[in-house]
Design a protein around this motif. Structure first.
Motif, PDB file in Angstrom:
ATOM      1  N   CYS A 151       0.803  -1.162   0.041  1.00  6.69           N
ATOM      2  CA  CYS A 151      -0.117  -0.201   0.065  1.00  6.69           C
ATOM      3  C   CYS A 151       0.778   1.343   0.053  1.00  6.69           C
ATOM      4  N   LYS A 152       2.097   1.202   0.803  1.00  8.08           N
ATOM      5  CA  LYS A 152       2.780   2.348   0.870  1.00  8.08           C
ATOM      6  C   LYS A 152       3.625   2.517  -0.574  1.00  8.08           C
ATOM      7  N   LYS A 153       3.952   1.470  -1.149  1.00  7.95           N
ATOM      8  CA  LYS A 153       4.586   1.568  -2.389  1.00  7.95           C
ATOM      9  C   LYS A 153       3.654   1.986  -3.361  1.00  7.95           C
ATOM     10  N   ASN A 154       2.239   2.068  -3.475  1.00 12.22           N
ATOM     11  CA  ASN A 154       1.377   2.335  -4.306  1.00 12.22           C
ATOM     12  C   ASN A 154       0.524   3.557  -3.834  1.00 12.22           C
ATOM     13  N   ASN A 155       0.805   4.248  -2.864  1.00 12.80           N
ATOM     14  CA  ASN A 155       0.335   5.340  -2.403  1.00 12.80           C
ATOM     15  C   ASN A 155      -1.243   5.018  -2.017  1.00 12.80           C
ATOM     16  N   MET A 156      -1.621   4.102  -1.291  1.00 11.64           N
ATOM     17  CA  MET A 156      -2.915   3.510  -1.034  1.00 11.64           C
ATOM     18  C   MET A 156      -3.314   3.648   0.188  1.00 11.64           C
ATOM     19  N   TYR A 157      -4.622   4.119   0.455  1.00 11.60           N
ATOM     20  CA  TYR A 157      -5.322   3.993   1.831  1.00 11.60           C
ATOM     21  C   TYR A 157      -5.161   2.442   2.292  1.00 11.60           C
ATOM     22  N   LEU A 158      -4.937   2.133   3.674  1.00 11.91           N
ATOM     23  CA  LEU A 158      -5.018   0.925   4.125  1.00 11.91           C
ATOM     24  C   LEU A 158      -6.137   0.976   4.815  1.00 11.91           C
ATOM     25  N   ILE A 159      -7.223   0.112   4.705  1.00 14.12           N
ATOM     26  CA  ILE A 159      -8.394  -0.260   5.594  1.00 14.12           C
ATOM     27  C   ILE A 159      -8.508  -1.575   6.196  1.00 14.12           C
ATOM     28  N   VAL A 160      -8.442  -1.607   7.472  1.00 16.75           N
ATOM     29  CA  VAL A 160      -8.048  -2.991   8.139  1.00 16.75           C
ATOM     30  C   VAL A 160      -9.500  -3.448   8.791  1.00 16.75           C
ATOM     31  N   ASP A 161     -10.200  -4.404   8.693  1.00 20.39           N
ATOM     32  CA  ASP A 161     -11.125  -5.085   9.559  1.00 20.39           C
ATOM     33  C   ASP A 161     -10.148  -5.780  10.434  1.00 20.39           C
ATOM     34  N   ALA A 162     -10.141  -5.456  11.772  1.00 21.33           N
ATOM     35  CA  ALA A 162      -9.219  -5.972  12.901  1.00 21.33           C
ATOM     36  C   ALA A 162     -10.190  -6.958  13.883  1.00 21.33           C
ATOM     37  N   ILE A 163     -11.336  -7.061  13.402  1.00 17.56           N
ATOM     38  CA  ILE A 163     -12.301  -7.428  14.398  1.00 17.56           C
ATOM     39  C   ILE A 163     -11.965  -8.772  15.321  1.00 17.56           C
ATOM     40  N   SER A 164     -11.421  -9.727  14.595  1.00 20.22           N
ATOM     41  CA  SER A 164     -10.902 -10.983  15.094  1.00 20.22           C
ATOM     42  C   SER A 164      -9.333 -11.352  15.249  1.00 20.22           C
ATOM     43  N   GLN A 186     -17.370  -8.071  20.751  1.00 21.34           N
ATOM     44  CA  GLN A 186     -17.544  -9.684  21.247  1.00 21.34           C
ATOM     45  C   GLN A 186     -16.396 -10.575  20.701  1.00 21.34           C
ATOM     46  N   LYS A 187     -15.469  -9.992  20.288  1.00 19.42           N
ATOM     47  CA  LYS A 187     -14.017 -10.697  19.828  1.00 19.42           C
ATOM     48  C   LYS A 187     -13.004 -11.001  20.994  1.00 19.42           C
ATOM     49  N   GLY A 188     -11.896 -10.016  20.569  1.00 22.40           N
ATOM     50  CA  GLY A 188     -10.699 -10.099  21.577  1.00 22.40           C
ATOM     51  C   GLY A 188     -11.169  -9.468  23.038  1.00 22.40           C
ATOM     52  N   LEU A 189     -12.327  -8.410  22.821  1.00 18.91           N
ATOM     53  CA  LEU A 189     -12.423  -7.796  24.210  1.00 18.91           C
ATOM     54  C   LEU A 189     -13.348  -8.855  25.125  1.00 18.91           C
ATOM     55  N   CYS A 190     -13.951  -9.734  24.576  1.00 18.97           N
ATOM     56  CA  CYS A 190     -14.563 -10.856  25.431  1.00 18.97           C
ATOM     57  C   CYS A 190     -15.801 -10.307  26.020  1.00 18.97           C
ATOM     58  N   VAL A 191     -16.405  -9.445  25.370  1.00 17.21           N
ATOM     59  CA  VAL A 191     -17.745  -8.746  26.093  1.00 17.21           C
ATOM     60  C   VAL A 191     -18.888  -9.241  24.938  1.00 17.21           C
ATOM     61  N   ALA A 192     -20.161  -9.103  25.439  1.00 16.24           N
ATOM     62  CA  ALA A 192     -21.197  -9.237  24.717  1.00 16.24           C
ATOM     63  C   ALA A 192     -21.219  -8.373  23.245  1.00 16.24           C
ATOM     64  N   PRO A 193     -21.851  -8.803  22.293  1.00 18.97           N
ATOM     65  CA  PRO A 193     -21.774  -8.114  20.967  1.00 18.97           C
ATOM     66  C   PRO A 193     -22.652  -6.869  21.245  1.00 18.97           C
ATOM     67  N   GLY A 194     -22.545  -5.989  20.239  1.00 20.84           N
ATOM     68  CA  GLY A 194     -23.468  -4.732  20.461  1.00 20.84           C
ATOM     69  C   GLY A 194     -22.631  -3.704  19.908  1.00 20.84           C
ATOM     70  N   MET A 195     -21.491  -3.446  20.161  1.00 14.85           N
ATOM     71  CA  MET A 195     -20.741  -2.289  19.925  1.00 14.85           C
ATOM     72  C   MET A 195     -19.775  -2.497  19.102  1.00 14.85           C
ATOM     73  N   LEU A 328     -14.535 -27.454  11.343  1.00 17.89           N
ATOM     74  CA  LEU A 328     -15.016 -26.878  12.728  1.00 17.89           C
ATOM     75  C   LEU A 328     -13.833 -25.791  12.772  1.00 17.89           C
ATOM     76  N   ARG A 329     -14.250 -24.553  13.890  1.00 17.64           N
ATOM     77  CA  ARG A 329     -13.362 -23.805  14.154  1.00 17.64           C
ATOM     78  C   ARG A 329     -13.331 -23.831  15.720  1.00 17.64           C
ATOM     79  N   ILE A 330     -12.175 -23.655  16.180  1.00 15.60           N
ATOM     80  CA  ILE A 330     -12.204 -23.865  17.677  1.00 15.60           C
ATOM     81  C   ILE A 330     -11.295 -22.472  18.196  1.00 15.60           C
ATOM     82  N   ALA A 331     -12.243 -21.718  19.307  1.00 21.74           N
ATOM     83  CA  ALA A 331     -11.535 -20.466  19.559  1.00 21.74           C
ATOM     84  C   ALA A 331     -10.597 -20.473  20.860  1.00 21.74           C
ATOM     85  N   HIS A 332      -9.709 -19.660  20.815  1.00 22.39           N
ATOM     86  CA  HIS A 332      -8.791 -19.625  21.943  1.00 22.39           C
ATOM     87  C   HIS A 332      -8.856 -18.415  22.846  1.00 22.39           C
ATOM     88  N   ILE A 333      -9.889 -17.720  22.697  1.00 19.96           N
ATOM     89  CA  ILE A 333     -10.061 -16.393  23.504  1.00 19.96           C
ATOM     90  C   ILE A 333     -11.187 -16.728  24.681  1.00 19.96           C
TER      91      ILE A 333
END
Length: 356
Positions: A151-164, A186-195, A328-333
């Motif tokens: 992205c830096k080489k091509n002068n692009m904005y980098l937008i990241v979904d880092a939710i999980s 609800q992912k790394g913060l380990c609280v209820a969904p909603g925000m 199947l996917r097994i979570a470790h958080i």
């Protein structure tokens, strides 16, 4: 019931205690102080400047993804999307809905993202890259340094979904020149969904967000930016979830981020070692510490999911689409330890015997 899912997670007792309390009224100095503390701690753990702004949306991650597209992009952009699964595909659907000019790098099953994929789009006039850094549907964790360099080489904005990946793996927003980061409760913060929260650095804030005339009452980022200065949101937030986020961040701050992440990593390593002798495999591409996808040789994944739930009171993540019968996917958080993982593997072993 025990959750081994990536979100909602098995919540910690301290978070569940907050969830059982009366939700406070929020147009007060006390709640403003909570929100300002959340803002400070999130920036600390995102490793971004205090000059960055965070938008606090009472919405799912998909709502934050759509809001980010409408506030940060325009029909003049040429957008590149990493599509390695369900959530990469979702970015593509959002761009198509708004008739934006987008091209996708579509990865096949078990295909790792490499420099070769990106190199095909060098010097092609792309202005933005959208990526779900940890493609939760497959478990693949993309190489952020490789993507950032492109992205830096091509002068692009980098937008990241880092939710999980946020608070599951190391994440350095400013160091990797990430313009926008999307996270959820609800992912790394380990609280209820909603925000869901959208962190925006000063470059894209000044060049895009402040100048985009967004046709939305609820999702206009500029309205949120002016309100968070006083510790408020323009509309009623999920107040109870905000209080849980505050408790979670205080817990992480007391423990230390490095130790918090190390615990998750050790659980991932432990689980992957335990399943090493079972008649199944895991993908060869890089994995997040958040989850481990387990691949069965026979189309028995749905049956095993049901058996774990109905017979042992254990919930893991099923997988949709073409892989639903095999993965199947097994979570470790969340509030699971090594002993919990040991019991889960033992239960999987007992169920697998039926299919020999």
């Amino acid at each position: 019931m025990k959750l081994f899912t990536v979100g909602p997670t098995e919540m910690y007792d301290e978070i569940k205690f907050i969830g059982g309390k009366q939700v406070p009224y929020f147009r007060t100095k006390e709640f403003s102080d909570v929100m300002l503390s959340i803002d400070c701690l999130l920036k600390k753990y995102l490793h971004t400047s205090r000059e960055s702004k965070i938008i606090y949306l009472t919405a799912s991650g998909t709502g934050a993804m759509e809001a980010t597209v409408t506030n940060c992009l325009s029909n003049k952009d040429k957008i590149l999307i990493i599509n390695g699964g369900t959530f990469g595909e979702r970015f593509k659907k959002i761009c198509d809905l708004y008739s934006l000019n987008s091209t996708e790098i579509k990865l096949g099953t078990n295909e790792a993202l490499t420099e070769t994929h990106l190199a095909r789009y060098d010097n092609c006039g792309f202005s933005v890259l959208l990526v779900n850094l940890h493609e939760t549907s497959t478990g693949q964790l993309y190489d952020i340094k490789m993507i950032s360099k492109f992205c830096k080489k091509n002068n692009m904005y980098l937008i990241v979904d880092a939710i999980s990946t946020f608070l599951c793996d190391e994440y350095h927003m400013d160091e990797n020149d990430i313009d926008v980061t999307i996270i959820s409760s609800q992912k790394g913060l380990c609280v209820a969904p909603g925000m869901s929260m959208v962190a925006i650095n000063s470059r894209i804030l000044k060049e895009r967000v402040m100048n985009n005339n967004v046709k939305s009452v609820y999702f206009d980022f500029n309205n949120y930016i002016s309100n968070i200065e006083r510790g408020q949101t323009p509309f009623t937030p999920a107040v109870g979830i905000c209080m849980q986020i505050y408790q979670a961040l205080k817990m992480i701050d007391k423990l230390g981020l490095e130790i918090y992440l190390e615990r998750i990593e050790k659980k991932a390593i432990d689980f992957r070692a335990r399943i090493g002798k079972l008649p199944l495999t895991i993908p060869k591409y890089p994995l997040s510490n958040a989850i481990t996808p387990i691949i069965f040789k026979k189309p028995i994944a749905i049956d095993i999911f049901k058996s774990l739930k109905n017979e042992y009171d254990m919930i893991v993540n099923p997988t949709g689409g073409v892989n639903e019968d095999y993965i199947l996917r097994i979570a470790h958080i969340g509030n699971n330890d090594f002993e919990d993982q040991k019991k889960l593997v033992e239960c999987i072993c007992k169920i697998l015997v039926r299919y020999e």
